[in-house]
Design a protein around this motif. Structure first.
Motif, mmCIF file in Angstrom:
data_model
loop_
_atom_site.group_PDB
_atom_site.id
_atom_site.type_symbol
_atom_site.label_atom_id
_atom_site.label_comp_id
_atom_site.label_asym_id
_atom_site.label_seq_id
_atom_site.Cartn_x
_atom_site.Cartn_y
_atom_site.Cartn_z
ATOM 1 N N CYS A 312 0.822 -1.223 0.000
ATOM 2 C CA CYS A 312 0.000 0.000 0.000
ATOM 3 C C CYS A 312 0.853 1.269 0.000
ATOM 4 O O CYS A 312 1.803 1.392 0.771
ATOM 5 N N ILE A 313 0.476 2.219 -0.864
ATOM 6 C CA ILE A 313 1.194 3.503 -0.887
ATOM 7 C C ILE A 313 0.341 4.611 -0.243
ATOM 8 O O ILE A 313 0.616 5.791 -0.426
ATOM 9 N N ARG A 314 -0.675 4.201 0.514
ATOM 10 C CA ARG A 314 -1.514 5.122 1.305
ATOM 11 C C ARG A 314 -2.092 6.258 0.462
ATOM 12 O O ARG A 314 -2.035 7.429 0.861
ATOM 13 N N CYS A 315 -2.647 5.904 -0.679
ATOM 14 C CA CYS A 315 -3.224 6.943 -1.524
ATOM 15 C C CYS A 315 -4.637 7.292 -1.090
ATOM 16 O O CYS A 315 -5.142 8.363 -1.367
ATOM 17 N N SER A 316 -5.317 6.333 -0.454
ATOM 18 C CA SER A 316 -6.691 6.470 0.050
ATOM 19 C C SER A 316 -7.767 6.378 -1.021
ATOM 20 O O SER A 316 -8.938 6.654 -0.752
ATOM 21 N N ALA A 317 -7.406 5.986 -2.235
ATOM 22 C CA ALA A 317 -8.428 5.835 -3.280
ATOM 23 C C ALA A 317 -9.473 4.803 -2.862
ATOM 24 O O ALA A 317 -10.661 4.940 -3.173
ATOM 25 N N CYS A 318 -9.037 3.761 -2.145
ATOM 26 C CA CYS A 318 -9.989 2.712 -1.753
ATOM 27 C C CYS A 318 -11.037 3.237 -0.767
ATOM 28 O O CYS A 318 -12.174 2.770 -0.765
ATOM 29 N N ILE A 341 -8.411 -0.362 3.314
ATOM 30 C CA ILE A 341 -7.024 -0.707 3.671
ATOM 31 C C ILE A 341 -6.923 -0.953 5.181
ATOM 32 O O ILE A 341 -6.226 -1.873 5.633
ATOM 33 N N CYS A 374 -7.256 0.515 -6.765
ATOM 34 C CA CYS A 374 -5.956 0.485 -6.075
ATOM 35 C C CYS A 374 -4.803 0.603 -7.086
ATOM 36 O O CYS A 374 -4.674 -0.218 -7.985
ATOM 37 N N PRO A 375 -3.958 1.624 -6.937
ATOM 38 C CA PRO A 375 -2.901 1.838 -7.930
ATOM 39 C C PRO A 375 -1.818 0.763 -7.921
ATOM 40 O O PRO A 375 -1.034 0.684 -8.866
ATOM 41 N N VAL A 376 -1.755 -0.036 -6.851
ATOM 42 C CA VAL A 376 -0.755 -1.103 -6.846
ATOM 43 C C VAL A 376 -1.430 -2.482 -6.819
ATOM 44 O O VAL A 376 -0.829 -3.476 -6.458
ATOM 45 N N ILE A 378 -3.672 -4.096 -5.025
ATOM 46 C CA ILE A 378 -3.831 -4.962 -3.853
ATOM 47 C C ILE A 378 -5.228 -5.565 -3.935
ATOM 48 O O ILE A 378 -6.221 -4.835 -4.049
ATOM 49 N N ILE A 380 -7.812 -6.399 -2.244
ATOM 50 C CA ILE A 380 -8.378 -6.248 -0.898
ATOM 51 C C ILE A 380 -9.485 -7.278 -0.631
ATOM 52 O O ILE A 380 -9.486 -7.908 0.427
HETATM 53 S S1 SF4 Z 1 -6.118 2.130 -2.882
HETATM 54 FE FE1 SF4 Z 1 -4.472 0.632 -2.565
HETATM 55 S S2 SF4 Z 1 -2.630 1.862 -2.306
HETATM 56 FE FE2 SF4 Z 1 -4.357 3.243 -2.046
HETATM 57 S S3 SF4 Z 1 -4.724 3.275 0.193
HETATM 58 FE FE3 SF4 Z 1 -6.067 1.719 -0.681
HETATM 59 S S4 SF4 Z 1 -4.885 -0.183 -0.526
HETATM 60 FE FE4 SF4 Z 1 -3.438 1.500 -0.256
#
Ligand code: SF4
Length: 478
Positions: A312-318, A341, A374-376, A378, A380
């Motif tokens: 996770c890069i803590r973008c908060s999109a989720c 997340i 999620c940009p990477v 994950i 979830i």
């Molecule tokens: S969208 Fe993905 S990268 Fe961004 S906060 Fe949520 S889990 Fe982390």
């Protein structure tokens, strides 16, 4: 989240209170919809977005597989550049290291860049116990701090407050008799207050978005410029970062600097990107410390399915697309990591024996919207299901005789027997078909009795048809 973390209320208990707060729901709904619409537009501009997501996933997955090597490389690079590295097993150790460093500078105030990792370890409280005030300089974090409140979103910690509420807070806490609720005026009031603090600060504390193993460079991306002030003006800079924030090469920024701003603030580029490598004589902080925090992360790393959480890069999109978060807000998660997340990270960091943390994997409809944004990449929903499985196993192991006779447990056992054999499955269908007669109406079951009502309380159930495909097929052959 130290080893002796206090037990927290369950998500279900907390969410009830927040669901009744219509103002909160309106504030959060408005903010998340605005960010997610903007995000969609800037992501649509990128023809190679999917390739970038793949690359982000690949870099992170590779890094986690070789985390030990990259962390040692990072330590070496930071030291070579004149910085000092500290290893912290848990929150307690990290706080001891940081308070020790700040106390050594004989100051009673330190300026802070917004950092969720410092929230995770409860750094502000630990510093306060030693008589040191950690001053939040990010506008939203400052609002939360002045209100004596808790953040409710990774990126927009004060998302639960509207402008009128913030104006009243600033009028009281910043001694402003006259203040409008225009965003510009609110920001200006905070700016004037913070400027004096920056100019006098001797110690700055930051988190890190990334740290590059090959160069020892630490990066913070932000939108207000307060982070840049904290990382350049004080004589001493202390960075605390989770061990998962390391990336192997400088070149990897090429991927993350495109993925992160678009996913988080829906911008093409963050207004302020600060990168620093050790210390430079006569320029910026003359003493640089980096605290590498484990606090449960190596435990997460050991779980093959759960490990991707550390990408996770803590973008908060989720958070911004989650229908559950949108209705309850962040506080219901009782964790510094809210939303999807948080629902997978918190139980893994805290442990499933904490009732509150163990309730979080159920705070989801498993709709999969979080995975899509999620940009990477994950997955979830997969991790949520994996954790639910672990929780059920744990309950079976430790719940004694009572857990063995739980209706859900017995029901699942019977279902698994039925699904394992086609004859049994067909027999079960026939029994269920005659049993459903009392409840089915035009092919839909809207109300089931007793324990089964838990299912129909929130959704309808499709009735078993009068004739299944197999039955029709056999009849057709006759
Ligand atoms: S969208 Fe993905 S990268 Fe961004 S906060 Fe949520 S889990 Fe982390």
């Amino acid at each position: 989240m130290s080893k002796k973390a206090e037990h927290t209320p369950t998500f279900e208990e907390s969410a009830k209170a927040y669901l009744d707060n219509t103002q909160l729901r309106r504030n959060i709904g408005h903010a998340t919809h605005t960010i997610r619409d903007k995000r969609e537009n800037v992501v649509d501009e990128m023809p190679d977005w999917e390739a970038l997501r793949e690359a982000g996933d690949a870099i992170k997955t590779h890094t986690m597989r070789h985390l030990d090597e990259y962390l040692l490389q990072l330590e070496e690079s930071v030291q070579e550049a004149g910085g000092q590295v500290h290893w912290a097993r848990d929150a307690e150790e990290a706080n001891q290291i940081i308070t020790g460093l700040v106390k050594g500078k004989k100051v009673n105030e330190a300026v802070k860049v917004k950092s969720i990792t410092t929230d995770e370890i409860g750094l502000n409280k630990a510093l306060a116990e030693e008589g040191i005030q950690a001053l939040e300089t990010d506008l939203a974090e400052l609002i939360v701090q002045l209100a004596g409140d808790e953040p409710s979103h990774i990126l927009v910690p004060a998302i639960h407050k509207n402008r009128a509420e913030i104006r009243e807070l600033f009028k009281e806490k910043l001694n402003k008799d006259e203040l409008s609720d225009r965003p510009e005026d609110l920001a200006e009031a905070a700016r004037l207050y913070l400027r004096k603090k920056f100019l006098n600060a001797k110690v700055g504390i930051s988190g890190a978005n990334f740290a590059v193993a090959e160069t020892g460079t630490v990066a913070v991306v932000e939108s207000e410029g307060n982070g840049r002030m904290c990382t350049t003006l004080p004589d001493t800079l202390i960075t605390v970062m989770g061990i998962e924030k390391v990336i192997p090469r400088w070149r990897d920024f090429e991927v993350f600097m495109q993925l992160l701003p678009r996913s988080s603030t829906a911008e093409r580029m963050n207004p302020y990107n600060s990168f620093w490598t050790g210390v430079t004589e006569g320029d910026g902080p003359q003493e640089f410390h980096v605290v590498l925090l484990d606090n449960g992360r190596t435990k997460v790393l050991a779980d093959e399915m759960g490990r991707q959480t550390l990408n996770c890069i803590r973008c908060s999109a989720c958070l911004n697309v989650c229908p559950v978060y949108e209705r309850t807000g962040g506080h219901a998660y009782n964790s510094v990591y809210p939303g999807p997340i948080g629902a997978i990270l918190t139980p893994q960091l805290k442990g499933l024996d904490d009732e509150g943390a163990a309730s979080l994997p159920y705070a989801s409809t498993l709709c999969g919207a979080c995975y899509e944004v999620c940009p990477v990449k994950i997955n979830i929903p997969d991790v949520l299901v994996h954790l639910r499985g672990k929780i059920v196993d744990e309950q079976k192991r430790n719940g004694g005789l009572k857990s063995k006779f739980e209706p859900e447990h017995i029901g699942m056992k019977l279902l698994s027997r039925a699904f394992a054999n086609s004859k049994r499955y067909e027999r079960a269908q026939k029994v269920a078909r005659s049993g459903q007669k009392l409840f089915a109406d035009e092919g839909v079951i809207s109300k089931l009795p007793g324990y089964l009502s838990k299912w129909t309380n929130t959704r309808d159930l499709k009735a078993i048809p009068d004739q299944t495909f197999r039955e029709w097929w056999r009849q057709r052959d006759e």
